[in-house]
Design a protein around this motif. Sequence first.
Motif, PDB file in Angstrom:
ATOM      1  N   MET A 158     -27.503  34.560   4.075  1.00 16.19           N
ATOM      2  CA  MET A 158     -28.024  34.424   5.439  1.00 16.19           C
ATOM      3  C   MET A 158     -29.511  34.083   5.399  1.00 16.19           C
ATOM      4  SD  MET A 158     -27.313  34.640   8.529  1.00 16.19           S
ATOM      5  CE  MET A 158     -28.125  34.921  10.081  1.00 16.19           C
ATOM      6  N   GLY A 206     -33.970  28.841   8.514  1.00 15.00           N
ATOM      7  CA  GLY A 206     -34.414  27.557   7.994  1.00 15.00           C
ATOM      8  C   GLY A 206     -35.223  26.794   9.025  1.00 15.00           C
ATOM      9  N   PHE A 266     -36.665  23.126   9.572  1.00 16.55           N
ATOM     10  CA  PHE A 266     -36.399  21.794   9.038  1.00 16.55           C
ATOM     11  C   PHE A 266     -37.297  20.767   9.718  1.00 16.55           C
ATOM     12  CE2 PHE A 266     -33.652  17.894   9.584  1.00 16.55           C
ATOM     13  CZ  PHE A 266     -33.699  17.487   8.267  1.00 16.55           C
ATOM     14  N   LEU A 293     -37.750  21.526   4.048  1.00 15.88           N
ATOM     15  CA  LEU A 293     -36.984  22.661   4.520  1.00 15.88           C
ATOM     16  C   LEU A 293     -37.650  23.924   3.995  1.00 15.88           C
ATOM     17  CD1 LEU A 293     -34.397  23.419   6.062  1.00 15.88           C
ATOM     18  CD2 LEU A 293     -33.194  23.371   3.904  1.00 15.88           C
ATOM     19  N   ARG A 344     -32.877  36.184   5.647  1.00 21.86           N
ATOM     20  CA  ARG A 344     -32.958  36.706   7.005  1.00 21.86           C
ATOM     21  C   ARG A 344     -33.978  37.846   7.136  1.00 21.86           C
ATOM     22  NH1 ARG A 344     -28.233  37.540  11.079  1.00 21.86           N
ATOM     23  NH2 ARG A 344     -29.342  38.488  12.802  1.00 21.86           N
ATOM     24  N   PRO A 357     -40.589  20.532  14.322  1.00 20.55           N
ATOM     25  CA  PRO A 357     -39.681  21.331  13.512  1.00 20.55           C
ATOM     26  C   PRO A 357     -38.461  21.804  14.306  1.00 20.55           C
ATOM     27  CG  PRO A 357     -41.585  22.646  14.180  1.00 20.55           C
ATOM     28  CD  PRO A 357     -41.787  21.280  14.751  1.00 20.55           C
ATOM     29  N   ALA A 358     -37.384  22.082  13.588  1.00 24.46           N
ATOM     30  CA  ALA A 358     -36.194  22.666  14.208  1.00 24.46           C
ATOM     31  C   ALA A 358     -35.813  23.902  13.409  1.00 24.46           C
ATOM     32  CB  ALA A 358     -35.048  21.664  14.213  1.00 24.46           C
ATOM     33  N   LEU A 359     -35.291  24.900  14.099  1.00 21.50           N
ATOM     34  CA  LEU A 359     -34.987  26.178  13.458  1.00 21.50           C
ATOM     35  C   LEU A 359     -33.500  26.492  13.531  1.00 21.50           C
ATOM     36  CD1 LEU A 359     -36.157  29.011  12.380  1.00 21.50           C
ATOM     37  CD2 LEU A 359     -35.977  29.732  14.758  1.00 21.50           C
ATOM     38  N   ALA A 360     -32.965  27.040  12.455  1.00 23.79           N
ATOM     39  CA  ALA A 360     -31.599  27.553  12.491  1.00 23.79           C
ATOM     40  C   ALA A 360     -31.555  28.825  11.671  1.00 23.79           C
ATOM     41  CB  ALA A 360     -30.615  26.525  11.928  1.00 23.79           C
ATOM     42  N   MET A 361     -30.744  29.758  12.095  1.00 19.56           N
ATOM     43  CA  MET A 361     -30.555  31.017  11.375  1.00 19.56           C
ATOM     44  C   MET A 361     -29.083  31.079  11.028  1.00 19.56           C
ATOM     45  SD  MET A 361     -32.421  33.857  10.809  1.00 19.56           S
ATOM     46  CE  MET A 361     -33.305  34.903  11.922  1.00 19.56           C
ATOM     47  N   ASP A 362     -28.762  30.850   9.765  1.00 22.76           N
ATOM     48  CA  ASP A 362     -27.337  30.743   9.437  1.00 22.76           C
ATOM     49  C   ASP A 362     -27.129  30.816   7.926  1.00 22.76           C
ATOM     50  OD1 ASP A 362     -24.488  29.958   9.642  1.00 22.76           O
ATOM     51  OD2 ASP A 362     -25.065  29.293  11.642  1.00 22.76           O
ATOM     52  N   MET A 363     -25.937  30.412   7.480  1.00 19.12           N
ATOM     53  CA  MET A 363     -25.633  30.417   6.055  1.00 19.12           C
ATOM     54  C   MET A 363     -26.423  29.296   5.356  1.00 19.12           C
ATOM     55  SD  MET A 363     -21.527  30.626   6.281  1.00 19.12           S
ATOM     56  CE  MET A 363     -20.680  31.717   7.420  1.00 19.12           C
ATOM     57  N   ILE A 401     -26.983  25.212   6.365  1.00 16.58           N
ATOM     58  CA  ILE A 401     -28.291  24.638   6.695  1.00 16.58           C
ATOM     59  C   ILE A 401     -28.641  23.508   5.722  1.00 16.58           C
ATOM     60  CG2 ILE A 401     -30.760  25.142   6.710  1.00 16.58           C
ATOM     61  CD1 ILE A 401     -30.107  27.778   8.059  1.00 16.58           C
ATOM     62  N   GLY A 450     -19.894  28.543   3.538  1.00 15.85           N
ATOM     63  CA  GLY A 450     -21.067  27.949   4.163  1.00 15.85           C
ATOM     64  C   GLY A 450     -20.952  26.492   4.557  1.00 15.85           C
ATOM     65  N   GLY A 471     -21.482  23.551   7.015  1.00 13.69           N
ATOM     66  CA  GLY A 471     -22.301  23.227   8.182  1.00 13.69           C
ATOM     67  C   GLY A 471     -21.707  22.016   8.865  1.00 13.69           C
ATOM     68  N   MET A 511     -26.276  21.544  12.888  1.00 22.06           N
ATOM     69  CA  MET A 511     -27.065  22.745  12.600  1.00 22.06           C
ATOM     70  C   MET A 511     -28.428  22.754  13.291  1.00 22.06           C
ATOM     71  SD  MET A 511     -24.973  24.422  10.847  1.00 22.06           S
ATOM     72  CE  MET A 511     -26.078  25.804  10.572  1.00 22.06           C
ATOM     73  N   PHE A 512     -29.038  21.607  13.396  1.00 18.70           N
ATOM     74  CA  PHE A 512     -30.365  21.538  14.008  1.00 18.70           C
ATOM     75  C   PHE A 512     -30.307  20.615  15.217  1.00 18.70           C
ATOM     76  CE2 PHE A 512     -31.323  22.543   9.581  1.00 18.70           C
ATOM     77  CZ  PHE A 512     -32.206  23.607   9.743  1.00 18.70           C
ATOM     78  N   THR A 513     -30.989  21.002  16.258  1.00 15.33           N
ATOM     79  CA  THR A 513     -31.021  20.175  17.446  1.00 15.33           C
ATOM     80  C   THR A 513     -32.407  19.573  17.605  1.00 15.33           C
ATOM     81  OG1 THR A 513     -29.558  21.817  18.366  1.00 15.33           O
ATOM     82  CG2 THR A 513     -30.359  20.120  19.853  1.00 15.33           C
ATOM     83  N   PHE A 514     -32.475  18.279  17.616  1.00 19.46           N
ATOM     84  CA  PHE A 514     -33.719  17.580  17.915  1.00 19.46           C
ATOM     85  C   PHE A 514     -33.557  16.886  19.252  1.00 19.46           C
ATOM     86  CE2 PHE A 514     -34.186  17.781  13.290  1.00 19.46           C
ATOM     87  CZ  PHE A 514     -35.513  18.160  13.197  1.00 19.46           C
ATOM     88  N   GLY A 524     -22.758  27.759  11.049  1.00 23.68           N
ATOM     89  CA  GLY A 524     -22.021  27.581   9.806  1.00 23.68           C
ATOM     90  C   GLY A 524     -20.743  28.409   9.772  1.00 23.68           C
ATOM     91  N   ILE A 549     -21.629  33.915  11.028  1.00 22.47           N
ATOM     92  CA  ILE A 549     -22.630  34.974  11.018  1.00 22.47           C
ATOM     93  C   ILE A 549     -22.683  35.685  12.368  1.00 22.47           C
ATOM     94  CG2 ILE A 549     -25.102  35.459  10.821  1.00 22.47           C
ATOM     95  CD1 ILE A 549     -24.131  34.677   8.131  1.00 22.47           C
ATOM     96  N   ASP A 550     -22.784  34.922  13.432  1.00 26.76           N
ATOM     97  CA  ASP A 550     -22.997  35.529  14.761  1.00 26.76           C
ATOM     98  C   ASP A 550     -21.836  35.335  15.725  1.00 26.76           C
ATOM     99  OD1 ASP A 550     -25.546  36.527  14.257  1.00 26.76           O
ATOM    100  OD2 ASP A 550     -26.477  34.579  14.623  1.00 26.76           O
TER     101      ASP A 550
END
Lengths: 207, 161
Positions: free
Chosen positions: A65, A68, A70, A82, A87, A144-150, A154, B25, B27, B96-99, B137, B154-155
Amino acid sequence: MLSEEVTKLSSLQLDALREIGNVGAGNAATALSQIINKKIDMTVPQVAILPLGEVPDVVGGPETMVAGVFLRVFGPAPSSILFLLPRESAMYLVDMLMGRDRGVTQALDAMDESALLEIGNILAGAYLNALSYFTKFTLLPSIPALAMDMAGAILSVILIQLGALGDHALVIETEFSTEGDGVKGHFFLIPDPGSLSTILAAIGVKE
Amino acid sequence: MGELIKVGMADYKTGSHPASLISYGLGSCVGIALYDSVAKVGGLAHIMLPDSTQSRATENPAKFADTCLPLMMDEILKLGAAKNRLWAKIAGGAQMFTFANATDIMRVGERNVEAVRQVLRKLDIKIINEDTGGNYGRTVELKLDCGIFRIKTIDKGEKEL
């Protein structure tokens, strides 16, 4: 250069990339150290050429976990940056940034996310300064972009892009940690397949 | 409990009851489970990209939806599955990422899922269940004793397809 060719880098080229990683991550660590007012230790950067599927192992496996941040890098040598933190480390870092006691942050609100994004921004900027200095390129980071995950999920964002052109990734990775607190992070610079030869030529180690 | 066989990124594995196949994992990649519930054999693929004809590095057929799935199907048939009993369950294809200005690169999850659907249609294998898209993921596991496709996040909890 196809990313398959990264497996043929000379030791001089690897050393040059390691030096860029060293100065870049050093800049980034200094910036972070000033923001959180703590000493930061960092490892000598690893420059590794890894099969795509093994990249997530660098941060403890695909299911680890992580948070990230990016960023894409634009300019003559498009790359991806990255910044990955386990976590718990991300939560501690937010505690420090927001002036909370350690362990208070359990989930990120919008303000916390924004703080982590800003850290990503500052670190990427510091790192890119070094890369720009060595290459004389103007390199600009995206927002930047953020993700909280596996970790695997990511990292897949970058790996998929490389996968279209090869089966290996050139990873310039530095691990850093704050003194005592054990906030750990990994900073990755992953040049797009075509960018590697551009960078090597610019720093004079084309062959 | 049978053996737990790991499937890496850009890879596929096949097996039979009582083993399980797992891939961690995912994505934007897509996990595709194919299974025959009578023979209790199946396979799990973890593809990264939609289309090998759009790529310059095609040495590894398991990387692409169009080249991986026919290979995996043949291997499952060799293990004793019947083509007309095979079904598919798929998961993954997240963004996974949103721009603000999402490019094609960012939408690769969506394109992967679409490619998987097309290839399976061509192979005449029905998708009986799926959990795709979103921005998170997934770890996927195919249980070869019963055909349950378990998805861990995860969530967003855990579910069985």
